[in-house]
Design an enzyme around this catalytic site. Structure first.
Site, PDB file in Angstrom:
ATOM      1  N   ASP A  36       0.830  -1.212   0.000  1.00  0.00           N
ATOM      2  CA  ASP A  36       0.000   0.000   0.000  1.00  0.00           C
ATOM      3  C   ASP A  36       0.861   1.259   0.000  1.00  0.00           C
ATOM      4  O   ASP A  36       1.979   1.251   0.514  1.00  0.00           O
ATOM      5  CB  ASP A  36      -0.893  -0.035   1.258  1.00  0.00           C
ATOM      6  CG  ASP A  36      -2.068   0.918   1.135  1.00  0.00           C
ATOM      7  OD1 ASP A  36      -2.292   1.471   0.040  1.00  0.00           O
ATOM      8  OD2 ASP A  36      -2.754   1.120   2.156  1.00  0.00           O
ATOM      9  N   ASN A  84     -10.508  -2.507  -6.439  1.00  0.00           N
ATOM     10  CA  ASN A  84      -9.682  -1.568  -7.219  1.00  0.00           C
ATOM     11  C   ASN A  84     -10.330  -1.127  -8.535  1.00  0.00           C
ATOM     12  O   ASN A  84      -9.911  -0.148  -9.140  1.00  0.00           O
ATOM     13  CB  ASN A  84      -8.291  -2.157  -7.509  1.00  0.00           C
ATOM     14  CG  ASN A  84      -7.372  -2.155  -6.302  1.00  0.00           C
ATOM     15  OD1 ASN A  84      -6.470  -2.973  -6.187  1.00  0.00           O
ATOM     16  ND2 ASN A  84      -7.579  -1.213  -5.380  1.00  0.00           N
TER      17      ASN A  84
HETATM   18  C1  FPP Z   1      -1.690   0.255  -3.418  1.00  0.00           C
HETATM   19  O1  FPP Z   1      -1.290   1.588  -3.457  1.00  0.00           O
HETATM   20  C2  FPP Z   1      -1.183  -0.537  -4.521  1.00  0.00           C
HETATM   21  C3  FPP Z   1      -1.925  -1.111  -5.523  1.00  0.00           C
HETATM   22  C4  FPP Z   1      -3.386  -0.961  -5.621  1.00  0.00           C
HETATM   23  C5  FPP Z   1      -1.319  -1.908  -6.598  1.00  0.00           C
HETATM   24  C6  FPP Z   1      -0.102  -2.727  -6.304  1.00  0.00           C
HETATM   25  C7  FPP Z   1       0.641  -2.810  -7.554  1.00  0.00           C
HETATM   26  C8  FPP Z   1       1.992  -2.758  -7.672  1.00  0.00           C
HETATM   27  C9  FPP Z   1       2.928  -2.714  -6.552  1.00  0.00           C
HETATM   28  C10 FPP Z   1       2.583  -2.667  -9.033  1.00  0.00           C
HETATM   29  C11 FPP Z   1       2.898  -3.833  -9.791  1.00  0.00           C
HETATM   30  C12 FPP Z   1       2.796  -5.172  -9.164  1.00  0.00           C
HETATM   31  C13 FPP Z   1       3.489  -6.231  -9.606  1.00  0.00           C
HETATM   32  C14 FPP Z   1       3.263  -7.580  -9.032  1.00  0.00           C
HETATM   33  C15 FPP Z   1       4.493  -6.062 -10.681  1.00  0.00           C
HETATM   34  P1  FPP Z   1      -2.409   2.702  -3.543  1.00  0.00           P
HETATM   35  O2  FPP Z   1      -2.559   3.086  -4.978  1.00  0.00           O
HETATM   36  O3  FPP Z   1      -3.634   2.250  -2.862  1.00  0.00           O
HETATM   37  O4  FPP Z   1      -1.724   3.882  -2.748  1.00  0.00           O
HETATM   38  P2  FPP Z   1      -2.443   5.021  -1.871  1.00  0.00           P
HETATM   39  O5  FPP Z   1      -3.187   4.318  -0.796  1.00  0.00           O
HETATM   40  O6  FPP Z   1      -1.299   5.818  -1.378  1.00  0.00           O
HETATM   41  O7  FPP Z   1      -3.323   5.773  -2.829  1.00  0.00           O
END
Ligand code: FPP
Length: 256
Positions: A36, A84
């Site tokens: 996250d 998501n």
């Molecule tokens: C949460 O951060 C993250 C995600 C929803 C996606 C996770 C994806 C990756 C790490 C990229 C690629 C993955 C692989 C396996 C190559 P957020 O967007 O919720 O952050 P925030 O809470 O700060 O808005």
């Protein structure tokens, strides 16, 4: 220092110190991660959110390497939740594009290091092209023995439990009192896989976010304020050392 870490961590560094503290006979068998904070990382730098996800993919690489070197058997990464889909279309498209790129570029790394990839989640909802790439990678890496990477995609914990009920009712001819926890668990996305021993969540949120609800009944939580794109080897090692200091009682009274 143990030979497998020579050249990987610097002598006298914090990482080396943490590795010395680890009891290699009591490692968690299964570590799950809620990655996250990508969006916040990008915002802090005045970058588009997707740059946070791109940087997050680098952390994924580092964590996979570290976990495999430690000989953790299962690593589960929450990469795209069923919730998501509520995000802006452009962010969703780019996220899937990143995942497709990841699948395309991982074949050699997985095979060379004896790693296995398995997708958990509702496959039908995964964009066709991405699903095709991932399923190809699952087939090619099916014999990987060193570590299994479980990639949670289009995953929701409640949805997983509901699909397990549906599958059980349609496939098994069982009487109600023949169903116990072990039977039921065979219909989840993780049959035969031990429950996570340790959950790591980045960016300081104190939530489970519909992740592995059934499997995490007795999982130890380790939450760090570090945002996922900043998550490095040192943090993973800190989580392992902290996990080993805990006493897991599974509802009993423990050894003291
Ligand atoms: C949460 O951060 C993250 C995600 C929803 C996606 C996770 C994806 C990756 C790490 C990229 C690629 C993955 C692989 C396996 C190559 P957020 O967007 O919720 O952050 P925030 O809470 O700060 O808005």
């Amino acid at each position: 220092m143990r030979p497998e870490w020579e050249g990987i961590v610097e002598l006298g560094s914090r990482e080396a110190d943490l590795i010395d503290q680890i009891d290699f006979n009591r490692l968690p068998q299964h570590v799950a991660i809620i990655m996250d904070g990508n969006g916040r990382w990008a915002r802090q730098r005045n970058l588009p959110r997707i740059e946070g996800h791109r940087a997050g993919a680098k952390s994924v690489q580092e964590v996979v390497e570290t976990a495999a070197r430690l000989r953790i058997s299962y690593l589960t990464l929450f990469a795209f939740s069923k919730e998501n889909w509520k995000r802006p279309k452009q962010e969703i498209n780019t996220l899937w594009h990143l995942l497709e790129e990841y699948a395309r570029s991982r074949e050699n790394v997985l095979l060379k290091n004896d790693l296995r990839l398995k997708v958990i989640g509702e496959r039908e909802g995964i964009p066709q092209r991405v699903r095709r790439e991932l399923e190809k990678l699952e087939r090619l890496s099916a014999d990987g023995q060193r570590m299994t990477i479980l990639l949670a995609l289009n995953y929701g914990g409640r949805a997983e439990i509901v699909q397990a009920c549906r599958k059980l009712l349609s496939q098994a001819e069982l009487k109600p009192d023949e169903i116990d926890e072990n039977t039921f668990a065979q219909y989840l996305y993780t049959p035969g896989i031990p429950d996570p021993d340790l959950l790591i969540r980045t960016s300081g949120e104190l939530r489970i976010s519909n992740f592995l609800l059934w499997q995490m009944a007795y999982t130890e939580f380790w939450i760090t304020p570090v945002l996922w794109p900043d998550f490095r080897k040192v943090h993973f090692l800190e989580a392992i050392v902290d996990y080993q200091r805990r006493e897991r009682r599974f509802g009993g009274i423990g050894s003291n």
